[in-house]
Design a protein around this motif. Structure first.
Motif, mmCIF file in Angstrom:
data_model
loop_
_atom_site.group_PDB
_atom_site.id
_atom_site.type_symbol
_atom_site.label_atom_id
_atom_site.label_comp_id
_atom_site.label_asym_id
_atom_site.label_seq_id
_atom_site.Cartn_x
_atom_site.Cartn_y
_atom_site.Cartn_z
ATOM 1 N N UNK A 27 0.810 -1.221 0.000
ATOM 2 C CA UNK A 27 0.000 0.000 0.000
ATOM 3 C C UNK A 27 0.843 1.271 0.000
ATOM 4 N N UNK A 28 1.846 1.328 0.840
ATOM 5 C CA UNK A 28 2.671 2.536 0.913
ATOM 6 C C UNK A 28 3.438 2.764 -0.384
ATOM 7 N N UNK A 29 3.972 1.692 -0.955
ATOM 8 C CA UNK A 29 4.710 1.815 -2.215
ATOM 9 C C UNK A 29 3.787 2.311 -3.346
ATOM 10 N N UNK A 30 2.563 1.781 -3.389
ATOM 11 C CA UNK A 30 1.591 2.229 -4.391
ATOM 12 C C UNK A 30 1.230 3.692 -4.167
ATOM 13 N N UNK A 31 0.992 4.067 -2.915
ATOM 14 C CA UNK A 31 0.643 5.450 -2.603
ATOM 15 C C UNK A 31 1.764 6.402 -3.012
ATOM 16 N N UNK A 32 3.011 6.018 -2.749
ATOM 17 C CA UNK A 32 4.150 6.859 -3.131
ATOM 18 C C UNK A 32 4.287 6.958 -4.650
ATOM 19 N N UNK A 33 4.000 5.862 -5.363
ATOM 20 C CA UNK A 33 4.051 5.883 -6.827
ATOM 21 C C UNK A 33 3.022 6.881 -7.376
ATOM 22 N N UNK A 34 1.880 6.962 -6.728
ATOM 23 C CA UNK A 34 0.790 7.831 -7.193
ATOM 24 C C UNK A 34 0.872 9.253 -6.661
ATOM 25 N N UNK A 35 1.663 9.476 -5.643
ATOM 26 C CA UNK A 35 1.680 10.759 -4.955
ATOM 27 C C UNK A 35 1.943 11.912 -5.908
ATOM 28 N N UNK A 36 1.088 12.923 -5.824
ATOM 29 C CA UNK A 36 1.247 14.124 -6.627
ATOM 30 C C UNK A 36 0.737 14.024 -8.053
ATOM 31 N N UNK A 37 0.290 12.844 -8.453
ATOM 32 C CA UNK A 37 -0.195 12.642 -9.818
ATOM 33 C C UNK A 37 -1.713 12.723 -9.868
ATOM 34 N N UNK A 38 -2.224 12.980 -11.046
ATOM 35 C CA UNK A 38 -3.643 12.813 -11.298
ATOM 36 C C UNK A 38 -3.801 11.336 -11.620
ATOM 37 N N UNK A 39 -4.576 10.610 -10.815
ATOM 38 C CA UNK A 39 -4.683 9.160 -10.947
ATOM 39 C C UNK A 39 -5.949 8.813 -11.713
ATOM 40 N N UNK A 40 -5.771 8.038 -12.768
ATOM 41 C CA UNK A 40 -6.886 7.587 -13.589
ATOM 42 C C UNK A 40 -7.016 6.084 -13.439
ATOM 43 N N UNK A 41 -8.238 5.602 -13.419
ATOM 44 C CA UNK A 41 -8.468 4.167 -13.406
ATOM 45 C C UNK A 41 -9.258 3.795 -14.642
ATOM 46 N N UNK A 42 -9.131 2.559 -15.046
ATOM 47 C CA UNK A 42 -9.883 2.080 -16.202
ATOM 48 C C UNK A 42 -11.373 2.265 -15.956
ATOM 49 N N UNK A 43 -11.803 2.045 -14.749
ATOM 50 C CA UNK A 43 -13.192 2.277 -14.379
ATOM 51 C C UNK A 43 -13.283 2.671 -12.922
ATOM 52 N N UNK A 44 -13.551 3.930 -12.643
ATOM 53 C CA UNK A 44 -13.607 4.398 -11.261
ATOM 54 C C UNK A 44 -14.657 3.641 -10.460
ATOM 55 N N UNK A 45 -15.732 3.244 -11.118
ATOM 56 C CA UNK A 45 -16.779 2.524 -10.405
ATOM 57 C C UNK A 45 -16.337 1.116 -10.026
#
Length: 147
Positions: free
Chosen positions: A79-97
């Motif tokens: 979790x922490x590694x993923x959060x750091x990878x995403x930090x400061x970015x606009x995060x897009x998902x294939x499907x937010x839902x």
């Protein structure tokens, strides 16, 4: 409106097809895009669902078998590694839902709130919230290519 300089696009695979049940993420893949180009930075891991079994319906989608996850880290371990990878970015998902809700559920299970990550919208036909236009990517561990 200007385009964000850094995007992270995430795709997940799960034990089942419903976030409202006890299903979990079993794979996460993410790519970084800087100034509209793939940067080469990726985050990819299988995730041990901690005893949750993969449903037949989910297996038909991703082809991952329960035994393949036995040595994978639990979500709490990545979790922490993923959060750091995403930090400061606009995060897009294939499907937010789907992907976004599963990610939120996993973080809630381990009581981590990420305030530095901006979740956007469901990516559809290369048009996103606020008229942001980008290429949509299907993100898989070994298959990252333009849609």
């Amino acid at each position: 409106m200007s385009k964000p300089k850094r995007l992270v696009i995430i795709d997940t695979e799960t034990t089942g097809l419903s976030v409202k049940s006890t299903h979990s993420i079993i794979e996460i893949a993410a790519v970084e895009i800087v100034n509209g180009e793939l940067s080469g930075k990726e985050f990819s891991t299988l995730v041990n669902p901690q005893g949750r079994q993969i449903t037949h319906e989910a297996f038909k989608v991703h082809g991952i078998k329960d035994y393949e996850l036995s040595d994978a880290p639990a979500f709490a371990e990545i979790a922490e590694k993923l959060a750091l990878f995403c930090q400061g970015a606009l995060v897009l998902t294939y499907g937010a839902s789907f992907d976004g809700q599963f990610l939120e559920q996993e973080f809630q299970r381990i009581i981590i709130l990420i305030q530095t990550v901006n979740w956007l919208c469901y990516i559809t036909k290369m048009i996103c919230k606020n008229s942001l236009s980008i290429k949509a990517f299907r993100c898989r561990s070994s298959m990252i290519k333009p849609w």
